[in-house]
Design a protein around this motif. Structure first.
Motif, short mmCIF file in Angstrom:
data_model
loop_
_atom_site.label_atom_id
_atom_site.label_comp_id
_atom_site.label_asym_id
_atom_site.label_seq_id
_atom_site.Cartn_x
_atom_site.Cartn_y
_atom_site.Cartn_z
N ARG A 265 0.83 -1.21 0.00
CA ARG A 265 0.00 0.00 0.00
C ARG A 265 0.87 1.26 0.00
O ARG A 265 0.56 2.24 -0.69
CB ARG A 265 -0.93 0.00 1.23
CG ARG A 265 -2.05 -1.02 1.16
CD ARG A 265 -3.09 -0.74 2.24
NE ARG A 265 -2.51 -0.86 3.58
CZ ARG A 265 -2.53 -1.96 4.30
NH1 ARG A 265 -3.07 -3.07 3.80
NH2 ARG A 265 -2.01 -1.99 5.51
N ALA A 266 1.95 1.23 0.77
CA ALA A 266 2.82 2.40 0.84
C ALA A 266 3.45 2.70 -0.51
O ALA A 266 3.54 3.86 -0.93
CB ALA A 266 3.90 2.18 1.90
N CYS A 267 3.88 1.66 -1.22
CA CYS A 267 4.47 1.86 -2.56
C CYS A 267 3.43 2.44 -3.52
O CYS A 267 3.73 3.33 -4.32
CB CYS A 267 5.01 0.54 -3.10
SG CYS A 267 6.51 -0.07 -2.27
N ALA A 268 2.19 1.93 -3.43
CA ALA A 268 1.13 2.40 -4.33
C ALA A 268 0.77 3.86 -4.08
O ALA A 268 0.34 4.57 -5.00
CB ALA A 268 -0.11 1.52 -4.16
N ASP A 269 0.96 4.31 -2.85
CA ASP A 269 0.58 5.69 -2.48
C ASP A 269 1.64 6.72 -2.86
O ASP A 269 1.39 7.93 -2.74
CB ASP A 269 0.32 5.77 -0.98
CG ASP A 269 -0.97 5.06 -0.57
OD1 ASP A 269 -1.81 4.82 -1.46
OD2 ASP A 269 -1.12 4.74 0.63
#
Length: 330
Positions: A265-269
Motif C-alpha cells: 500500500r505504501a508503494c502504491a501511495d
C-alpha cells in the motif's frame, strides 16, 4: 482481570497465543481477557478432553498421529512443526485411510500430479511423505529403505524474480512513506534479514551498537552491527513498553502478511514508486555490502549464500545495462 497464563497455552513468536493438548495445536484469537479468546479456549479444552477416535494402525492417518506425538516431532522448532502440520493435514485428506506399508510410488505421484497447478505445495507434499517414511523406518514400521516418495521428480515452478530496490527507489520511499512502514524497511535494509526476522526483532534485541537476530529459517543466532543511520532512526522510535520494534499505524506488532500488505500500500501511495518487496531489500542490502568492499564470505555470513548469489546476478545485469546506455550516449 486479564489472565496471563492458562493451562495448555503458549505464545508463538512472542505474541500469538496458541492452545496445545492431546494432539490439538490451534491458534487462539485476540488476548487473554477478551471474550472471543476464552470462548475458543473453552471449545478447544473440551475437544481435547474428548476421547480421540481409534485409527487403523496400518493407515497414514495413524502414522501421522504417531509422528506428531513423537519426540522427534516435538524436538522441532515451533515454526517447523507448524509448517509440517499444514502438509500433514493434506496427507490425511489424500491418503488418510490408505495402508502406508503397501502404498506405491504411482499412488504418491497421482496425489502430487493433482497439485500440478501449485508446484511448491506438491513438492512439500513429497518431502513430508518422505519424512513420514523415514520416521516409520526408524520405528520398524516399514523395512529400511522403503520409501515410495523417494526419487519422485520435483515439478518445475515458474519463479517470480525478486527485484532489488535501487538507490533512487530507497531514497524516494524513505522521503515519502509513513514512519511505521519506514522502520521495518530500515531494519531490513541495514541488517539484510528476511521479513520473518524483521517482524520478530524486539527492543531487547537492540543493544545500540548491535541487533541480535535468531534467523527463523536456519535457527542460527546472529549479532549484526547496527549502522549509525539505523541507530539514529531507532532512537526516535524507541518505546517505553518494549516488545517488537516494527509496529503498524495502530501500534500493533506487524505480522509477516500485514507487513507485506502495508509495504504494498505504501508503494502504491507514492508517485513514481514501483511495487517492491521486503525480500528485494535483502538484495539491496547485498548490493550495498558488495559496493562497500565486503568479501563474498562477509556478505554470505549475514544474508546467506543463495541470497547473495541471486542479488549479485541481478545487480551485475543492472550495472552492465547502465554501462551500455552510457556508452551509447557517449
Amino acid at each position: 482481570m486479564v489472565v496471563t497464563k492458562l493451562a495448555y497455552t503458549y505464545i508463538a513468536k512472542r505474541r500469538y497465543w496458541r492452545f496445545r493438548r492431546a494432539g490439538i495445536d490451534a491458534a487462539l484469537p485476540g488476548q487473554p481477557g477478551e471474550p472471543e479468546f476464552h470462548i475458543k479456549y473453552a471449545e478447544l479444552l473440551a475437544l481435547s478432553k474428548s476421547k480421540p477416535p481409534e485409527h487403523d494402525r496400518a493407515s497414514f492417518r495413524w502414522l501421522v498421529e504417531r509422528f506428531e506425538g513423537s519426540a522427534e516431532f516435538k524436538h522441532l522448532a515451533a515454526s517447523t512443526q507448524l509448517d509440517y502440520s499444514k502438509t500433514l493435514r493434506i496427507i490425511e485428506d489424500e491418503l488418510g485411510d490408505e495402508p502406508f506399508a503397501i502404498t506405491t510410488r504411482g499412488m504418491i505421484k497421482l496425489v502430487r500430479d493433482s497439485m500440478a497447478s501449485t508446484p511448491r505445495k506438491a513438492h512439500k507434499f513429497i518431502q513430508t511423505v518422505s519424512v513420514l517414511y523415514g520416521y516409520a523406518a526408524s520405528e520398524d514400521l516399514v523395512p529400511d529403505g522403503f520409501n515410495p516418495a523417494a526419487k519422485i521428480k520435483k515439478l518445475k515452478a515458474k519463479v517470480k524474480p525478486y527485484i532489488a530496490w535501487s538507490e533512487p527507489e530507497i531514497a524516494l520511499f524513505l522521503s515519502k512513506a509513513a514512519a511505521h512502514v519506514i522502520t521495518p524497511v530500515m531494519l531490513a535494509l541495514y541488517t539484510g534479514q528476511r521479513r520473518e526476522d524483521v517482524v520478530s526483532m524486539d527492543w531487547e534485541d537492540y543493544q545500540g551498537t548491535i541487533i541480535r537476530v535468531r534467523q527463523s529459517k536456519t535457527g542460527e543466532p546472529l549479532e549484526i552491527a547496527c549502522h549509525p543511520i539505523l541507530r539514529k532512526h531507532l532512537a526516535g522510535r524507541k518505546t517505553t513498553f518494549g516488545g517488537p520494534i516494527a509496529r503498524a499505524a495502530n501500534g500493533r506488532p506487524y505480522t509477516v502478511n500485514s507487513l507485506s500488505q502495508a509495504l504494498r500500500r505504501a508503494c502504491a501511495d507514492i508517485d513514481g514508486m514501483p511495487n517492491r518487496t521486503m525480500h528485494g531489500l535483502r538484495y539491496a542490502a547485498a548490493a550495498r555490502l558488495e559496493a562497500a568492499g565486503c568479501t563474498a564470505g562477509q556478505c554470505s555470513s549475514v544474508l546467506g549464500h543463495r541470497t547473495y548469489q541471486m542479488a549479485m546476478k541481478y545487480m551485475t545485469q543492472r550495472r552492465d545495462s547502465e554501462a551500455a546506455i552510457r556508452k551509447m550516449g557517449a
